[in-house]
Design a protein around this motif. Sequence first.
Motif, PDB file in Angstrom:
ATOM      1  N   ILE A  84       6.291  31.006 -15.579  1.00 36.99           N
ATOM      2  CA  ILE A  84       6.088  30.094 -16.703  1.00 36.99           C
ATOM      3  C   ILE A  84       6.285  28.645 -16.262  1.00 36.99           C
ATOM      4  N   LEU A  85       7.207  28.435 -15.330  1.00 42.43           N
ATOM      5  CA  LEU A  85       7.537  27.074 -14.893  1.00 42.43           C
ATOM      6  C   LEU A  85       6.754  26.600 -13.673  1.00 42.43           C
ATOM      7  N   VAL A  86       5.722  27.330 -13.266  1.00 40.90           N
ATOM      8  CA  VAL A  86       4.969  26.956 -12.070  1.00 40.90           C
ATOM      9  C   VAL A  86       4.353  25.571 -12.195  1.00 40.90           C
ATOM     10  N   GLU A  87       3.801  25.263 -13.338  1.00 42.26           N
ATOM     11  CA  GLU A  87       3.186  23.943 -13.520  1.00 42.26           C
ATOM     12  C   GLU A  87       4.221  22.828 -13.456  1.00 42.26           C
ATOM     13  N   PHE A  88       5.398  23.074 -13.985  1.00 44.03           N
ATOM     14  CA  PHE A  88       6.467  22.079 -13.886  1.00 44.03           C
ATOM     15  C   PHE A  88       6.869  21.865 -12.432  1.00 44.03           C
ATOM     16  N   PHE A  89       6.973  22.955 -11.675  1.00 38.67           N
ATOM     17  CA  PHE A  89       7.342  22.831 -10.262  1.00 38.67           C
ATOM     18  C   PHE A  89       6.237  22.144  -9.465  1.00 38.67           C
ATOM     19  N   ARG A  90       4.993  22.375  -9.836  1.00 39.01           N
ATOM     20  CA  ARG A  90       3.871  21.762  -9.130  1.00 39.01           C
ATOM     21  C   ARG A  90       3.905  20.238  -9.264  1.00 39.01           C
ATOM     22  N   LYS A  91       4.407  19.778 -10.395  1.00 38.71           N
ATOM     23  CA  LYS A  91       4.514  18.342 -10.639  1.00 38.71           C
ATOM     24  C   LYS A  91       5.419  17.670  -9.591  1.00 38.71           C
ATOM     25  N   TYR A  92       6.418  18.390  -9.100  1.00 41.14           N
ATOM     26  CA  TYR A  92       7.356  17.846  -8.118  1.00 41.14           C
ATOM     27  C   TYR A  92       7.119  18.398  -6.708  1.00 41.14           C
ATOM     28  N   ASP A  93       5.970  18.968  -6.463  1.00 42.36           N
ATOM     29  CA  ASP A  93       5.585  19.524  -5.157  1.00 42.36           C
ATOM     30  C   ASP A  93       6.562  20.577  -4.642  1.00 42.36           C
ATOM     31  N   ILE A  94       7.018  21.435  -5.532  1.00 46.33           N
ATOM     32  CA  ILE A  94       7.882  22.558  -5.150  1.00 46.33           C
ATOM     33  C   ILE A  94       7.003  23.800  -5.094  1.00 46.33           C
ATOM     34  N   PRO A  95       6.994  24.509  -3.959  1.00 47.52           N
ATOM     35  CA  PRO A  95       6.101  25.680  -3.822  1.00 47.52           C
ATOM     36  C   PRO A  95       6.613  26.907  -4.585  1.00 47.52           C
ATOM     37  N   ALA A  96       6.463  26.900  -5.891  1.00 50.47           N
ATOM     38  CA  ALA A  96       6.945  28.009  -6.715  1.00 50.47           C
ATOM     39  C   ALA A  96       6.101  29.263  -6.519  1.00 50.47           C
ATOM     40  N   GLY A  97       4.819  29.103  -6.204  1.00 52.99           N
ATOM     41  CA  GLY A  97       3.973  30.279  -5.966  1.00 52.99           C
ATOM     42  C   GLY A  97       4.444  31.074  -4.764  1.00 52.99           C
ATOM     43  N   THR A  98       4.861  30.377  -3.737  1.00 59.15           N
ATOM     44  CA  THR A  98       5.396  31.047  -2.550  1.00 59.15           C
ATOM     45  C   THR A  98       6.705  31.750  -2.893  1.00 59.15           C
ATOM     46  N   ALA A  99       7.535  31.103  -3.709  1.00 59.79           N
ATOM     47  CA  ALA A  99       8.784  31.737  -4.138  1.00 59.79           C
ATOM     48  C   ALA A  99       8.505  32.997  -4.954  1.00 59.79           C
ATOM     49  N   LEU A 100       7.479  32.943  -5.791  1.00 61.66           N
ATOM     50  CA  LEU A 100       7.101  34.136  -6.566  1.00 61.66           C
ATOM     51  C   LEU A 100       6.668  35.276  -5.660  1.00 61.66           C
ATOM     52  N   ASP A 101       5.855  34.956  -4.664  1.00 62.81           N
ATOM     53  CA  ASP A 101       5.402  35.994  -3.729  1.00 62.81           C
ATOM     54  C   ASP A 101       6.568  36.591  -2.959  1.00 62.81           C
ATOM     55  N   GLY A 102       7.467  35.739  -2.500  1.00 59.81           N
ATOM     56  CA  GLY A 102       8.628  36.231  -1.758  1.00 59.81           C
ATOM     57  C   GLY A 102       9.536  37.087  -2.621  1.00 59.81           C
ATOM     58  N   LEU A 103       9.769  36.664  -3.855  1.00 60.07           N
ATOM     59  CA  LEU A 103      10.618  37.435  -4.749  1.00 60.07           C
ATOM     60  C   LEU A 103       9.968  38.763  -5.128  1.00 60.07           C
ATOM     61  N   LEU A 104       8.654  38.773  -5.241  1.00 61.76           N
ATOM     62  CA  LEU A 104       7.945  40.022  -5.529  1.00 61.76           C
ATOM     63  C   LEU A 104       8.095  41.009  -4.378  1.00 61.76           C
TER      64      LEU A 104
END
Length: 152
Positions: A84-104
């Motif tokens: 849900i917060l991926v867009e917020f993290f993208r605003k600050y250049d935080i790779p949340a998609g990579t974190a999601l893949d790793g956590l999965l």
Amino acid sequence: MATVEKTYHSIVSWINSQLILQKLNNPLGFILLTIVSLVIAYAFGTFSFKYRIMLAGGIVGIPIVVASLFNQRFAIFVLLCISILVEFFRKYDIPAGTALDGLLVIALFGKWKFIDSITVNNNIGVKRIRVSAKNPDKDYSHQQQSTIKYEL
């Protein structure tokens, strides 16, 4: 040699008593937690902003990763919250998609228990799911618009 082993076992049992059984609720725990908090405070005071964020992420992230490894419901909850917060993290250049893949990937290594083993062993479970939808009446008098039927 026997006295060395006896001394070793008594020290190990004392540490086990202080750390595990009393859960750091004693003077040793107070001293250890004070030292750890002083080290973290010193690190936050001397590091730059980037490294402070990384340290805070590690302090929060490591327990989340360990909990996700052993509790898949918690892992799914964390995955949904981060997604849900991926867009917020993208605003600050935080790779949340990579974190999601790793956590999965980490969550996949744990134990999945959707149907308990007793029902699987007794051949009880959902074998087929039939989804049917009905068109509404022009007067909308039919209450149930769609149904899901489970066939055993």
